[in-house]
Design a protein around this motif. Sequence first.
Motif, PDB file in Angstrom:
ATOM      1  N   GLU A 150      42.053  45.328  32.196  1.00 39.52           N
ATOM      2  CA  GLU A 150      40.865  44.616  32.676  1.00 39.52           C
ATOM      3  C   GLU A 150      40.088  43.958  31.533  1.00 39.52           C
ATOM      4  O   GLU A 150      39.275  43.082  31.757  1.00 39.52           O
ATOM      5  CB  GLU A 150      39.957  45.548  33.490  1.00 39.52           C
ATOM      6  N   PHE A 179      51.741  38.208  40.852  1.00 38.29           N
ATOM      7  CA  PHE A 179      52.744  39.261  41.023  1.00 38.29           C
ATOM      8  C   PHE A 179      53.870  38.787  41.935  1.00 38.29           C
ATOM      9  O   PHE A 179      53.703  37.869  42.733  1.00 38.29           O
ATOM     10  CB  PHE A 179      52.101  40.506  41.641  1.00 38.29           C
ATOM     11  N   TRP A 209      45.074  41.155  48.601  1.00 40.15           N
ATOM     12  CA  TRP A 209      44.504  42.337  49.243  1.00 40.15           C
ATOM     13  C   TRP A 209      44.311  42.074  50.731  1.00 40.15           C
ATOM     14  O   TRP A 209      43.545  41.172  51.113  1.00 40.15           O
ATOM     15  CB  TRP A 209      43.194  42.698  48.566  1.00 40.15           C
ATOM     16  N   TYR A 230      37.298  37.667  43.448  1.00 35.22           N
ATOM     17  CA  TYR A 230      37.313  39.006  42.852  1.00 35.22           C
ATOM     18  C   TYR A 230      37.187  39.043  41.323  1.00 35.22           C
ATOM     19  O   TYR A 230      36.338  39.756  40.787  1.00 35.22           O
ATOM     20  CB  TYR A 230      38.584  39.725  43.313  1.00 35.22           C
ATOM     21  N   THR A 282      33.944  40.886  39.405  1.00 36.86           N
ATOM     22  CA  THR A 282      34.010  42.011  38.468  1.00 36.86           C
ATOM     23  C   THR A 282      33.204  41.715  37.205  1.00 36.86           C
ATOM     24  O   THR A 282      32.730  42.633  36.553  1.00 36.86           O
ATOM     25  CB  THR A 282      35.454  42.321  38.037  1.00 36.86           C
ATOM     26  N   SER A 322      46.933  44.306  40.235  1.00 41.99           N
ATOM     27  CA  SER A 322      46.362  42.966  40.165  1.00 41.99           C
ATOM     28  C   SER A 322      44.843  43.062  40.027  1.00 41.99           C
ATOM     29  O   SER A 322      44.234  42.223  39.367  1.00 41.99           O
ATOM     30  CB  SER A 322      46.752  42.147  41.382  1.00 41.99           C
ATOM     31  N   SER A 323      44.251  44.096  40.605  1.00 41.06           N
ATOM     32  CA  SER A 323      42.807  44.269  40.436  1.00 41.06           C
ATOM     33  C   SER A 323      42.460  44.550  38.979  1.00 41.06           C
ATOM     34  O   SER A 323      41.492  44.010  38.440  1.00 41.06           O
ATOM     35  CB  SER A 323      42.325  45.412  41.331  1.00 41.06           C
ATOM     36  N   ARG A 324      43.302  45.357  38.323  1.00 45.79           N
ATOM     37  CA  ARG A 324      43.053  45.665  36.907  1.00 45.79           C
ATOM     38  C   ARG A 324      43.156  44.394  36.073  1.00 45.79           C
ATOM     39  O   ARG A 324      42.319  44.130  35.214  1.00 45.79           O
ATOM     40  CB  ARG A 324      44.068  46.695  36.394  1.00 45.79           C
ATOM     41  N   VAL A 325      44.188  43.594  36.349  1.00 50.35           N
ATOM     42  CA  VAL A 325      44.369  42.361  35.584  1.00 50.35           C
ATOM     43  C   VAL A 325      43.193  41.413  35.829  1.00 50.35           C
ATOM     44  O   VAL A 325      42.796  40.669  34.948  1.00 50.35           O
ATOM     45  CB  VAL A 325      45.707  41.678  35.950  1.00 50.35           C
ATOM     46  N   CYS A 326      42.618  41.461  37.050  1.00 51.53           N
ATOM     47  CA  CYS A 326      41.479  40.612  37.371  1.00 51.53           C
ATOM     48  C   CYS A 326      40.199  41.064  36.682  1.00 51.53           C
ATOM     49  O   CYS A 326      39.130  40.514  36.933  1.00 51.53           O
ATOM     50  CB  CYS A 326      41.237  40.564  38.873  1.00 51.53           C
ATOM     51  N   GLY A 327      40.264  42.103  35.888  1.00 52.70           N
ATOM     52  CA  GLY A 327      39.096  42.504  35.121  1.00 52.70           C
ATOM     53  C   GLY A 327      38.354  43.701  35.686  1.00 52.70           C
ATOM     54  O   GLY A 327      37.248  44.009  35.244  1.00 52.70           O
TER      55      GLY A 327
END
Lengths: 362, 560
Positions: free
Chosen positions: A82, A90, A96, A107, A111, B459-464
């Motif tokens: 992150e 991917f 999601w 998203y 963040t 993908s959430s992790r990669v999105c920051g």
Amino acid sequence: MEIRIKGLTRNYYSEGKQIKALDNVDLTIPANKIFTLLGPSGCGKTTLLRCIVGLETPDAGEIYIGDDLVWSSEKNIFVPPENRGLGMVFQTYAIWPHMNVFDNVAYPLQTSKTPKDIIRQQVAKALNFVQLDGFESRPATKLSGGQQQRVALARALVAEPKVILFDEPLSNLDAKLREETRKELRSFLTELKITAIYVTHDRIEALALSDLIAVMRAGKIIEIGDPKKIYFNSDHKFVADFIGRANLIKGKVEKLEGEHAIFASEIGSILALNSQRIPVGQDAMLCVRPEFIRLTSEHKDQGQNIFRGLMETLIFIGEAYEGEIRIGDTLLTTTIEPTENIVEGDDISIAFDPDHCFLLSA
Amino acid sequence: MFKKPTLTTTLIIIVGFLTLCPVIMLLLGSFSQDFVSFGQFTTVKYVEAYTDPDFADILWNTVIFTGGSALVATLLALFLAYVNTRTDLPFKFIFKVIAIVPMMIPHILFSVSWVLLLNPSNGTLNRLFMDLFGLTDALFDIYTLPGMILVEGLLDLPIAYLIIAPAMSAFDVSLEESSKVCGASNLRTLMRVTLPVLRPAILASAILVIVRSLASFAVPSVIGMPGRIYVLSTHIYRNIATGFAADFGKAAAIGMSALAASITLIYVYRYLTSESGKFVTISSRGFKPTLIKLKNAKYPMFLIVGFLSFILILLPVLVLFYTSMLPYSMVPSAKAFSMMSWDNWIEVLKDPISLLSLKNSLFLGVVGATIGTTLSIFVSYVIVKVRSTASGILESLSFLSFSFPGIVIGVGFMWFFVRTPIYGTLTALLIGYIATYLPYGIRPISSAFVQIHSHLEESSRVCGAGPFYTMRRIVIPLLIPGIVSGWILMASMFLRELTLSVVLSRPGTEVLAVQILHFAEDGLWGPLSALGIIMIFISSALVILAAVLGSKLTKMEVVK
């Protein structure tokens, strides 16, 4: 942004055996180029990508993104994914399902606590870029495969990362859509001026999309070059064979002639490219691709690189004939124009263009 | 990524404490004289417990009771599953109802309703038959081993059905078809091919029912004890519930054998269920089995199935409601209906202990299920997503308590709680509940986790997004259906909890099921029924509320 990788190693253990997914990889990925990692499944290309993103931790080595050291086993540095500021698409798109298109794309901005009105602008811009204007409130579950792929791209781009990574993003699309999307992706990426790292096992995808291709095998990078270099004049037998259909003919280098060399082969002497400068007297391999074996009306003694053979099999596949030509003990695969007037069993003359057949060290 | 090991360790400590503490304390307690002399080694309690002349009888009763219940439940489940998957019986939705709804009726109320119907002195059905046929004696006596077996068998029917029905429908029909091509009749095919292939599922179902009836306390206490038929669970209860002479050492010594038997059986069960995967071949060709035409047998068969669902679902509620309106039990008649009133309801709602038990059970249900579900989310995450040696240990630990008989674990916890300040508090019950019913929360949530592709998180992790932000925005919302069903399951288990509570509940911490048991022991059927209906009503309301809330929460993310 440039990416530098030094001595990257990653081992897996499965059923007591050690598998080297990455074997001491050194690699520099230049800024603002589309860089493809190509190789058969299990060659370590996806592992390398996931190590760059930070989803997998290597056993040893260093990774720099720009000037930032994001992984070092020695200095005990691990920047979590992150905080690496990358974008990624991917293989499964990873859209999601519980969010709509807007939330999926917004998203990465949410963040980072971006103000709401800026988020709205950025998302609209990203969706416009992937030609999905007005899709904001569409639920993610109501998207087709191609649309999901574009949403994934918009999400990867929305925060304007310096590097974007693709893990076989087209492999879940059907053949026709894959071709269209490949073209679109190419135009998107050229427009963007961004470093893109693309993983695939599909050679056509690699050739069509890339500025540079790195071919991998068994955890190692075998060869790096632009698509034409890899296709027309690769340095390795494995690469030549993997990137397209190839006839490989054994023989010996007889005489050097500038860029070229005279090659004494099983079927006779051939003038071929010798960019590796294989010295006289050495065993080598000639690579010629089926589409560069040309039918000719010229006679054997009328010029260089002309041979007589027997049309052993000939199969009509619509856009062309696929044929096999026998010269002595050697069988050459070839592609022949569908308008040619020949049948199986014909005696024919063929010619090799000296610039389109090349020598490989055996 | 670097935080996972510490999360795993923390969870192993928490779950390890919850599951192993009562077992270890039970073991230590069984070698102690009493609470005061804890830790001074003695085998006197084992000698006392196992040289008791009644013990052989109790063991024999237990074997007959558990084995009989397994036979009844499994045979009925086989019949229902076969009829459902293989015949053209009409109104098949009824099978879904049979499989799920009875779980909403607490076991103690189900047992009480059968006492009200079939007790020899004034059971409604008995009286009805006596009036009809002019008999002088009651036709049925529920206070017998067959009575206990019948009721326990019916109670465990849904669980047996849930094991056998999927195996039956996953069965490759071509195995049967080839038997028929070889010239075998339907019946011969059933006996020679279908049943043998289903053997692992059938055995697994029988073993699970044995484990559950071994742990069962509702039927042995409400039906067995008035008839002086004791099994292991009621024998343990007798040793701790008789006022001043409560003997927790002897209870622990007896409990050890129940626990050992139960754990052994669960291991056999897990072995069988992993084996059955190899045995039952799932056809990839998606063949629909040709349904056997019942023809003339169609409606008689439907009557049987309909009757079964009637006695499983409607009858208990009807009997309880009917009894709650009457001052004393009587056969339905004009006179009975004219005497109906809400007196029992008013009495219960004015009774301070009943009200307290209502309040306590609600608290335990809502708070306990919430804590239990939260713990289950973390445990499931580690089990499904981390996959290391440590997570394997956590998995075994968290499913261990599935095999623990509640009353035995209650005795174990008692040995622990008397040494702490939380003895006799609701917190003690809360801890006990969560420890015993953790697998019920983990199972639905971990299967929901399995559905979430790791790319969605990555993908959430990669999105920051950091790990906790990812958990909140991606993982939890996708888990909500699993979380809701885990919560419902835990809350309804806690609301009706009896076996653990009879040990741990003290004055001030009464709970609904224990209060109902006390009403039953005193023969106060009217107030009991009123409180029972309230209990069923609350647990159904909880289920509906949670389901509505769950669908709202999932939708919210989509609409926002």
